[in-house]
Design a protein around this motif. Structure first.
Motif, PDB file in Angstrom:
ATOM      1  N   GLY A 253       0.781  -1.233   0.000  1.00  0.00           N
ATOM      2  CA  GLY A 253       0.000   0.000   0.000  1.00  0.00           C
ATOM      3  C   GLY A 253       0.804   1.271   0.000  1.00  0.00           C
ATOM      4  N   TYR A 254       2.129   1.177  -0.115  1.00  0.00           N
ATOM      5  CA  TYR A 254       2.964   2.372  -0.077  1.00  0.00           C
ATOM      6  C   TYR A 254       2.668   3.284  -1.262  1.00  0.00           C
ATOM      7  CZ  TYR A 254       7.218   5.178   0.436  1.00  0.00           C
ATOM      8  OH  TYR A 254       8.104   6.217   0.602  1.00  0.00           O
ATOM      9  N   LYS A 255       2.605   4.580  -1.002  1.00  0.00           N
ATOM     10  CA  LYS A 255       2.387   5.598  -2.036  1.00  0.00           C
ATOM     11  C   LYS A 255       1.138   5.324  -2.868  1.00  0.00           C
ATOM     12  CE  LYS A 255       6.202   7.999  -1.244  1.00  0.00           C
ATOM     13  NZ  LYS A 255       6.231   9.428  -0.864  1.00  0.00           N
ATOM     14  N   GLY A 256       0.104   4.837  -2.212  1.00  0.00           N
ATOM     15  CA  GLY A 256      -1.159   4.631  -2.913  1.00  0.00           C
ATOM     16  C   GLY A 256      -1.348   3.253  -3.493  1.00  0.00           C
ATOM     17  N   GLY A 257      -0.341   2.366  -3.330  1.00  0.00           N
ATOM     18  CA  GLY A 257      -0.496   1.017  -3.865  1.00  0.00           C
ATOM     19  C   GLY A 257      -1.512   0.217  -3.063  1.00  0.00           C
ATOM     20  N   PRO A 258      -1.829  -1.004  -3.470  1.00  0.00           N
ATOM     21  CA  PRO A 258      -1.180  -1.702  -4.585  1.00  0.00           C
ATOM     22  C   PRO A 258      -1.703  -1.266  -5.948  1.00  0.00           C
ATOM     23  CG  PRO A 258      -2.832  -3.117  -3.594  1.00  0.00           C
ATOM     24  CD  PRO A 258      -2.793  -1.873  -2.751  1.00  0.00           C
ATOM     25  N   TYR A 259      -0.806  -1.420  -6.929  1.00  0.00           N
ATOM     26  CA  TYR A 259      -1.155  -1.178  -8.317  1.00  0.00           C
ATOM     27  C   TYR A 259      -1.183  -2.522  -9.054  1.00  0.00           C
ATOM     28  CZ  TYR A 259       0.045   3.543  -6.877  1.00  0.00           C
ATOM     29  OH  TYR A 259       0.087   4.738  -6.211  1.00  0.00           O
ATOM     30  N   THR A 260      -1.836  -2.535 -10.193  1.00  0.00           N
ATOM     31  CA  THR A 260      -2.080  -3.805 -10.885  1.00  0.00           C
ATOM     32  C   THR A 260      -1.402  -3.839 -12.246  1.00  0.00           C
ATOM     33  OG1 THR A 260      -4.230  -4.020  -9.794  1.00  0.00           O
ATOM     34  CG2 THR A 260      -3.850  -5.375 -11.731  1.00  0.00           C
ATOM     35  N   LEU A 261      -0.733  -4.945 -12.513  1.00  0.00           N
ATOM     36  CA  LEU A 261      -0.205  -5.242 -13.838  1.00  0.00           C
ATOM     37  C   LEU A 261      -1.067  -6.341 -14.451  1.00  0.00           C
ATOM     38  CD1 LEU A 261       2.255  -3.747 -12.600  1.00  0.00           C
ATOM     39  CD2 LEU A 261       3.726  -5.301 -13.897  1.00  0.00           C
ATOM     40  N   LYS A 262      -1.519  -6.130 -15.672  1.00  0.00           N
ATOM     41  CA  LYS A 262      -2.356  -7.115 -16.355  1.00  0.00           C
ATOM     42  C   LYS A 262      -1.670  -7.587 -17.637  1.00  0.00           C
ATOM     43  CE  LYS A 262      -6.822  -5.492 -14.589  1.00  0.00           C
ATOM     44  NZ  LYS A 262      -8.196  -5.068 -14.932  1.00  0.00           N
ATOM     45  N   LEU A 263      -1.914  -8.859 -17.964  1.00  0.00           N
ATOM     46  CA  LEU A 263      -1.285  -9.433 -19.149  1.00  0.00           C
ATOM     47  C   LEU A 263      -2.241 -10.372 -19.858  1.00  0.00           C
ATOM     48  CD1 LEU A 263       1.267  -9.985 -20.903  1.00  0.00           C
ATOM     49  CD2 LEU A 263       1.804 -11.845 -19.311  1.00  0.00           C
ATOM     50  N   LYS A 264      -2.264 -10.244 -21.185  1.00  0.00           N
ATOM     51  CA  LYS A 264      -2.937 -11.212 -22.048  1.00  0.00           C
ATOM     52  C   LYS A 264      -1.887 -11.799 -22.978  1.00  0.00           C
ATOM     53  CE  LYS A 264      -5.620  -9.783 -25.457  1.00  0.00           C
ATOM     54  NZ  LYS A 264      -6.792  -9.263 -26.207  1.00  0.00           N
ATOM     55  N   VAL A 265      -1.733 -13.111 -22.943  1.00  0.00           N
ATOM     56  CA  VAL A 265      -0.799 -13.795 -23.833  1.00  0.00           C
ATOM     57  C   VAL A 265      -1.591 -14.479 -24.935  1.00  0.00           C
ATOM     58  CG1 VAL A 265       0.981 -15.564 -24.032  1.00  0.00           C
ATOM     59  CG2 VAL A 265       0.852 -14.167 -21.962  1.00  0.00           C
ATOM     60  N   ILE A 266      -1.244 -14.161 -26.164  1.00  0.00           N
ATOM     61  CA  ILE A 266      -1.897 -14.782 -27.322  1.00  0.00           C
ATOM     62  C   ILE A 266      -0.866 -15.702 -27.978  1.00  0.00           C
ATOM     63  CG2 ILE A 266      -3.091 -14.395 -29.501  1.00  0.00           C
ATOM     64  CD1 ILE A 266      -3.609 -11.498 -28.473  1.00  0.00           C
ATOM     65  N   LYS A 267      -1.103 -17.002 -27.875  1.00  0.00           N
ATOM     66  CA  LYS A 267      -0.203 -17.986 -28.464  1.00  0.00           C
ATOM     67  C   LYS A 267      -0.889 -18.624 -29.666  1.00  0.00           C
ATOM     68  CE  LYS A 267       2.208 -21.755 -29.288  1.00  0.00           C
ATOM     69  NZ  LYS A 267       1.323 -22.602 -30.086  1.00  0.00           N
ATOM     70  N   GLU A 268      -0.282 -18.437 -30.842  1.00  0.00           N
ATOM     71  CA  GLU A 268      -0.877 -18.962 -32.060  1.00  0.00           C
ATOM     72  C   GLU A 268       0.238 -19.500 -32.956  1.00  0.00           C
ATOM     73  OE1 GLU A 268      -4.083 -17.635 -35.541  1.00  0.00           O
ATOM     74  OE2 GLU A 268      -3.222 -16.137 -34.189  1.00  0.00           O
ATOM     75  N   GLY A 269       0.290 -20.807 -33.079  1.00  0.00           N
ATOM     76  CA  GLY A 269       1.304 -21.431 -33.923  1.00  0.00           C
ATOM     77  C   GLY A 269       2.700 -21.165 -33.415  1.00  0.00           C
ATOM     78  N   GLU A 270       3.531 -20.546 -34.260  1.00  0.00           N
ATOM     79  CA  GLU A 270       4.924 -20.282 -33.926  1.00  0.00           C
ATOM     80  C   GLU A 270       5.139 -18.882 -33.368  1.00  0.00           C
ATOM     81  OE1 GLU A 270       6.940 -20.965 -37.593  1.00  0.00           O
ATOM     82  OE2 GLU A 270       6.953 -23.152 -37.355  1.00  0.00           O
ATOM     83  N   ASN A 271       4.067 -18.148 -33.135  1.00  0.00           N
ATOM     84  CA  ASN A 271       4.177 -16.759 -32.687  1.00  0.00           C
ATOM     85  C   ASN A 271       3.500 -16.572 -31.335  1.00  0.00           C
ATOM     86  OD1 ASN A 271       5.427 -15.520 -35.154  1.00  0.00           O
ATOM     87  ND2 ASN A 271       3.570 -16.365 -36.076  1.00  0.00           N
ATOM     88  N   ILE A 272       4.000 -15.602 -30.580  1.00  0.00           N
ATOM     89  CA  ILE A 272       3.440 -15.340 -29.264  1.00  0.00           C
ATOM     90  C   ILE A 272       3.445 -13.833 -29.008  1.00  0.00           C
ATOM     91  CG2 ILE A 272       5.670 -15.623 -28.068  1.00  0.00           C
ATOM     92  CD1 ILE A 272       4.015 -17.029 -25.814  1.00  0.00           C
ATOM     93  N   THR A 273       2.337 -13.333 -28.479  1.00  0.00           N
ATOM     94  CA  THR A 273       2.180 -11.905 -28.197  1.00  0.00           C
ATOM     95  C   THR A 273       1.922 -11.703 -26.714  1.00  0.00           C
ATOM     96  OG1 THR A 273       1.292 -11.451 -30.394  1.00  0.00           O
ATOM     97  CG2 THR A 273       0.793  -9.850 -28.669  1.00  0.00           C
ATOM     98  N   PHE A 274       2.617 -10.735 -26.143  1.00  0.00           N
ATOM     99  CA  PHE A 274       2.432 -10.365 -24.740  1.00  0.00           C
ATOM    100  C   PHE A 274       1.809  -8.974 -24.706  1.00  0.00           C
ATOM    101  CE2 PHE A 274       5.874 -13.399 -24.951  1.00  0.00           C
ATOM    102  CZ  PHE A 274       5.612 -14.259 -23.898  1.00  0.00           C
ATOM    103  N   ASP A 275       0.547  -8.898 -24.315  1.00  0.00           N
ATOM    104  CA  ASP A 275      -0.222  -7.659 -24.360  1.00  0.00           C
ATOM    105  C   ASP A 275      -0.512  -7.196 -22.932  1.00  0.00           C
ATOM    106  OD1 ASP A 275      -1.957  -5.566 -24.754  1.00  0.00           O
ATOM    107  OD2 ASP A 275      -3.351  -6.673 -26.046  1.00  0.00           O
ATOM    108  N   PHE A 276       0.055  -6.062 -22.548  1.00  0.00           N
ATOM    109  CA  PHE A 276      -0.085  -5.536 -21.194  1.00  0.00           C
ATOM    110  C   PHE A 276      -1.210  -4.503 -21.081  1.00  0.00           C
ATOM    111  CE2 PHE A 276       4.223  -7.142 -21.423  1.00  0.00           C
ATOM    112  CZ  PHE A 276       4.416  -7.739 -20.190  1.00  0.00           C
ATOM    113  N   THR A 277      -2.078  -4.452 -22.058  1.00  0.00           N
ATOM    114  CA  THR A 277      -3.208  -3.522 -22.013  1.00  0.00           C
ATOM    115  C   THR A 277      -4.050  -3.772 -20.759  1.00  0.00           C
ATOM    116  OG1 THR A 277      -3.306  -3.431 -24.423  1.00  0.00           O
ATOM    117  CG2 THR A 277      -5.275  -2.749 -23.225  1.00  0.00           C
TER     118      THR A 277
END
Length: 586
Positions: A253-277
């Motif tokens: 909770g320091y300085k207004g935390g906690p803050y959140t990190l979110k991740l969507k991983v899209i795995k398709e065939g030979e490629n992988i995407t890391f989306d932090f939106t």
């Protein structure tokens, strides 16, 4: 026969390139002045081809390594086109937001140095690049305190030539040495870094001369394609799908935390995407991660999951896409502070492990101890008169080791700096010689590793006493409220804590795991218990003999063996009571 010969040559040149990169690092370690480099090896190196594609890197600091490519690209596209370089040039920068993006250095103390490499004085064949963590570059405090904007974190250098055709820019040299509290260390470490670049230039030139310019360029391209192909094959083994996970940062909770990190991983065939939106916006504080640091953490984590024997170069990165919205905790924008970006980078590792735990269950690991630092400085002219330049102030501290998360087939490693840090513990004797401090204890903490079929790594207790005056103490750690989590039935590791003057009437447990400078007195002690790693799998499935051996070694108490693992041990005979154990486990 021709194919086999080329395959062998690819392997020979790959190992030669790795050797050159390792020599660059060893040169810096052996010739540096500051403890953080000569004892903790907080420096990194890489070799790039003429098109700024990474060919090899030293096995150094993971968070450093993968940012050297983006930083080099920033230098070439925004400041110094490759056509402008001459033999003997050396460019340096420490600006996280150089060129208007966050694709430079990770923070101001990490100075990146680039030396173009020429063949026969006219043919550009590559780049020798080093990064070294310098002890002080000005700023509000020399330690890892809370800052809100980039200018509080030290002087900033957009890419600038320190050497032009072999001639040193003396004005710039004086500016650098006049903007640090430790000019002696700064001078020595800069010279060490220059030497590292020179070793890289020499090594690549000798390699190209040995095998020929055209041949080596073809081999370099083949090596990159080889790593790309192997990485694609490893990614393809994962189950296709879309995977989500989220983690907290500043969980206390320091300085207004906690803050959140979110991740969507899209795995398709030979490629992988890391989306932090969806990740929270950047905050007024130093934990924001530049995009270069986020990319480094992504590349590192995926590398730990796939085949470790794949040659590490830019070919490994081609199947990977990183989406990180600007102005968030994972893509900080000027002028926000980013000195403590490692706090967020460590969470990114846990974030990816959690997301991919469904796609590749047999390769991920449970949560580890996270980001752990402490640094202190004090003055004692009687015992340490020569160690510092400003008021004879000496510094000590380390990147503190804790417990790593358990693996699918092994216990977690105990007492080690984890993941993207990877710095060794500096010897206590070296720190006591150079600084007014006495180390009172280093020990393993029993029952700190998360129970599981495979146990989490054990935590570390460390206690030291200040024998100097005007002490300034800085600390950073994670997992103080939310402990390192287990996977697939594994239990969490134990949380860590900081205590000032433990066991005395002046005892004070620090409320937050990260904060501003703390002023301490002569004789005060600082005690840290780090977090232990999370467990993997159901603890009741752990092998009986492994639990017994843990008890005998003092890693697990008899009480924990019964409560967490369902193993009843006779405390006098130190033997398992099989009948009672069977009854409990049923």
């Amino acid at each position: 026969m021709l194919i086999m010969t080329k395959a062998i040559l690819i392997e020979v040149i790959n190992n030669a390139l790795k050797s050159v990169a390792e020599q660059m690092t060893e040169t810096m370690v052996r010739s540096s002045y500051s403890t953080i480099v000569k004892e903790m090896r907080d420096c990194s190196s890489a070799i790039f081809d003429k098109d700024a594609q990474m060919l090899a890197e030293g096995a150094n600091i993971p968070i450093h390594l993968n940012c050297l490519g983006p930083a080099l690209n920033t230098i070439l596209t925004k400041f110094f086109p490759k056509e402008s370089f001459k033999p003997g040039d050396i460019v340096l920068t420490n600006h996280p937001y150089a060129g208007g993006e966050s694709l430079g250095s990770h923070h101001t103390k990490d100075i990146i140095m680039v030396a173009p490499i020429f063949l026969e004085e006219s043919i550009l064949i590559g780049y020798s690049v080093t990064m070294l963590h310098h002890r002080d570059v000005g700023g509000v405090w020399t330690g890892d305190s809370w800052t809100e904007e980039i200018w509080q974190e030290g002087f900033l250098m957009e890419p600038v030539k320190l050497y032009d055709a072999g001639v040193r820019n003396e004005a710039l040299w004086r500016v650098i040495l006049n903007n640090t509290r430790v000019p002696h260390d700064m001078k020595g470490d800069l010279l060490a870094q220059i030497s590292g670049c020179n070793i890289g230039s020499k090594g690549l030139t000798e390699l190209v001369n040995k095998y020929g310019y055209e041949e080596t360029n073809q081999i370099f391209d083949a090596l990159l394609m080889y790593s790309e192909k192997l990485t694609c094959m490893e990614i393809k083994k994962m189950e296709d799908g879309v995977y989500f996970h989220e983690e907290k940062v500043l969980d206390d909770g320091y300085k207004g935390g906690p803050y959140t990190l979110k991740l969507k991983v899209i795995k398709e065939g030979e490629n992988i995407t890391f989306d932090f939106t969806g990740t929270d916006p950047q905050i007024k504080g130093p934990i924001n991660s530049p995009l270069s640091a986020t990319i480094s953490a992504v590349y590192y984590t995926l590398k730990t999951i796939i085949d470790p024997s794949i040659p590490v170069n830019d070919g490994c990165h081609r199947p990977i896409t990183v989406i990180a919205p600007k102005g968030t905790l994972v893509n900080a924008q000027e002028p926000i502070g980013c000195f403590q970006r490692m706090v967020t980078a460590h969470v990114v590792v846990d974030l990816i492990m959690g997301a991919l735990s469904t796609a590749t269950r047999d390769r991920v690991i449970a949560d580890s101890c996270g980001c752990l630092y402490d640094f202190c400085s004090a003055i004692n002219m009687e015992t340490h008169p020569n160690g510092g330049e400003v008021s004879h102030r000496q510094y000590w501290g380390e990147i503190v080791p804790g417990g790593l998360g358990a693996r699918p087939n092994k216990d977690g490693i105990s007492v080690m700096s984890c993941h993207v840090t990877n710095c060794p513990i500096p010897p206590m004797e070296a720190q006591e010689i150079e600084s007014p401090v006495i180390f009172l204890e280093r020990s393993i903490v029993p029952d700190s590793g998360g129970p599981g079929k495979y146990r989490g790594g054990l935590a570390h207790k460390r206690k030291w006493k200040i024998v100097g005056y005007e002490a300034q103490f800085f600390h950073t750690s994670q997992k103080s409220k939310i402990p390192p989590q287990g996977l697939f039935g594994g239990k969490p590791g134990k949380s860590g804590r900081w205590t000032i003057n433990e066991g005395t009437e002046n005892e004070r447990v620090l409320e937050f795991a990260l904060g501003d400078v703390i002023f301490l007195n002569y004789g005060d002690t600082v005690t840290l218990i780090t977090p232990g790693g999370g467990g993997y799998g159901n603890p009741f499935e752990r092998n009986h003999d492994l639990v017994l051996e843990d008890v005998r070694q003092g890693y697990v108490s008899i009480e924990s063996a019964k409560l967490d693992y369902g193993i009843v041990i006779d405390p006098e005979k130190m033997e398992i009571n099989e009948q009672k154990t069977e009854n409990i486990r049923k």
